[in-house]
Design a protein around this motif. Structure first.
Motif, PDB file in Angstrom:
ATOM      1  N   ASP A   1      73.396 -22.467  17.576  1.00  0.00           N
ATOM      2  CA  ASP A   1      73.381 -23.190  16.296  1.00  0.00           C
ATOM      3  C   ASP A   1      74.540 -22.724  15.414  1.00  0.00           C
ATOM      4  O   ASP A   1      74.378 -22.412  14.235  1.00  0.00           O
ATOM      5  CB  ASP A   1      72.043 -22.985  15.574  1.00  0.00           C
TER       6      ASP A   1
ATOM      7  N   ARG B   1      78.379 -25.960  24.483  1.00  0.00           N
ATOM      8  CA  ARG B   1      77.071 -25.416  24.864  1.00  0.00           C
ATOM      9  C   ARG B   1      76.767 -24.139  24.075  1.00  0.00           C
ATOM     10  O   ARG B   1      75.641 -23.929  23.617  1.00  0.00           O
ATOM     11  CB  ARG B   1      77.050 -25.122  26.367  1.00  0.00           C
TER      12      ARG B   1
ATOM     13  N   SER C   1      77.899 -23.417  21.138  1.00  0.00           N
ATOM     14  CA  SER C   1      77.629 -23.875  19.779  1.00  0.00           C
ATOM     15  C   SER C   1      76.199 -24.382  19.639  1.00  0.00           C
ATOM     16  O   SER C   1      75.494 -24.055  18.682  1.00  0.00           O
ATOM     17  CB  SER C   1      78.621 -24.983  19.394  1.00  0.00           C
ATOM     18  N   GLN C   2      75.772 -25.161  20.624  1.00  0.00           N
ATOM     19  CA  GLN C   2      74.421 -25.729  20.571  1.00  0.00           C
ATOM     20  C   GLN C   2      73.357 -24.645  20.736  1.00  0.00           C
ATOM     21  O   GLN C   2      72.372 -24.611  19.988  1.00  0.00           O
ATOM     22  CB  GLN C   2      74.264 -26.784  21.664  1.00  0.00           C
ATOM     23  N   ASP C   3      73.560 -23.758  21.693  1.00  0.00           N
ATOM     24  CA  ASP C   3      72.575 -22.707  21.952  1.00  0.00           C
ATOM     25  C   ASP C   3      72.411 -21.778  20.749  1.00  0.00           C
ATOM     26  O   ASP C   3      71.299 -21.308  20.465  1.00  0.00           O
ATOM     27  CB  ASP C   3      72.985 -21.880  23.173  1.00  0.00           C
TER      28      ASP C   3
END
Length: 364
Positions: free
Chosen positions: A326, A320, A322-324
């Motif tokens: 980028d 999460r 990493s995704q938030d």
């Protein structure tokens, strides 16, 4: 009394100095090899953390070399490190070894208790002698950590990256042999200058990668397959979030000497994802990853031993993060079955991903 201790990164340089300055005969365990790992795996619980297994291998090799006293760190909180010492003691006793184990717990304001622990090692020690020994050992630990940070920043830019690594290793050898604090400081300053004066590549824009995770796997090259060196030789600037001196400040002294500003910054960075301590460096893994994203790092590598509970928690949160943000994150979990070839394959695939992202950023 012939004293030994576990191997962890460059810790031997400082710890050996501390004990020798206090008048003890020191028998460090041999450098970690496959034999060390095999001994630890053979005599440890199957689902124990890899660091415990290697500790057992360290101790068996040192005891076979004549050591009769083991110094081991203790701990508090949910991380299993807190009872490593007792488990290791029982394993070695069951194997028939005759030894004394001294477990140094976090001080937590109990300086008198800490002093009494030292009395088990030394029957006639003064605070003055202890202070002098500590200062010399601390000077070595600080110098080694500072040089490691410099070489991780410089190596990628150097025209001859292998030379940068050789200079760092030579610095470790000379600092290990140094006897006086002024000599240690001069060696560090000299090697800092030499590393920074190495001929550099022109018009070179390297990737930047941060390393987070469980401290033993992060610090011990024999366990992480010398990942800092491998990244540096592939032209990547590396920043390791953990150092030995930082760990000592936080673990042994707790709140007395650690950098509270940095600690609060890490906690605040982790807060959107993790609001409380989960043991080990789990919270720091999340917070440091967030901070690397803020510092425009290209990626983060997360290192941990198999079954490590704090890092399992962190690993479940990192996707999460990493995704938030980028920010690509590669999690590498190691145990006795982990092979270097497989780690290198994953590492190179990760580097290729970072290069593609880096090039896209340059085009934009």
């Amino acid at each position: 009394m012939k004293v030994t201790f576990p191997q962890m990164g460059t810790m031997e340089i400082a710890v050996k100095t501390l004990l020798e300055e206090l008048g003890l005969e020191v028998i460090p365990p041999p450098k970690i090899t496959q034999k060390t790992l095999d001994l630890g795996v053979k005599h440890s619980p199957e689902f124990a953390c890899l660091p415990l297994k290697i500790n057992i291998g360290n101790y068996i090799e040192a005891l076979e070399n004549g050591a009769d006293t083991i110094i081991m760190g203790g701990g508090v909180g949910p991380c299993r490190f807190g009872y490593y010492g007792e488990v290791e003691r029982k394993i070695l006793e069951d194997l028939g070894y005759d030894f004394k184990m001294i477990i140094v717990e976090p001080i937590q304001n109990d300086w008198w208790g800490f002093y009494k622990k030292l009395k088990l090692l030394l029957t006639n020690i003064s605070w003055f002698n202890l202070k002098q020994a500590w200062q010399r050992a601390w000077a070595k630990g600080t110098a080694v950590d500072n040089l490691a940070k410099t070489v991780n920043q410089i190596r990628a830019y150097a025209q001859d990256r292998k030379l940068a690594q050789e200079m760092y290793e030579q610095a470790l050898t000379e600092i290990d042999a140094a006897k006086r604090i002024i000599e240690i400081e001069k060696l560090e300053q000299s090697y800092q200058t030499e590393l920074k004066q190495l001929p550099q590549r022109q018009n070179f824009s390297p990737l930047k990668v941060g390393i987070v995770g469980e401290i033993y796997v992060v610090l011990e090259p024999a366990v992480n397959f010398a990942i800092e060196k491998k990244l540096g030789e592939r032209g990547i600037v590396v920043d390791r979030s953990l150092t030995l001196t930082q760990w000592v400040k936080e673990h042994l002294y707790l709140g007395h000497f650690k950098d509270e500003t940095k600690h609060e910054e890490i906690k605040e960075a982790a807060r959107p994802y993790l609001q409380h301590m989960v043991g080990g460096h789990g919270l720091e893994t999340i917070g440091e990853t967030f901070l690397y994203a803020q510092d425009n790092y290209d990626g983060v590598i997360h290192l941990s031993p198999f079954t490590c509970m704090p890092e399992i928690i962190a690993k479940s949160i990192l996707p999460r993060v990493s995704q938030d943000l980028d920010l690509p994150v590669l999690s590498i979990t190691v145990d006795e079955h982990t092979g270097e070839a497989g780690v290198i394959t994953r590492l190179e695939a990760f580097i290729d991903l970072l290069k593609r992202n880096h090039q896209k950023g340059e085009v934009i």
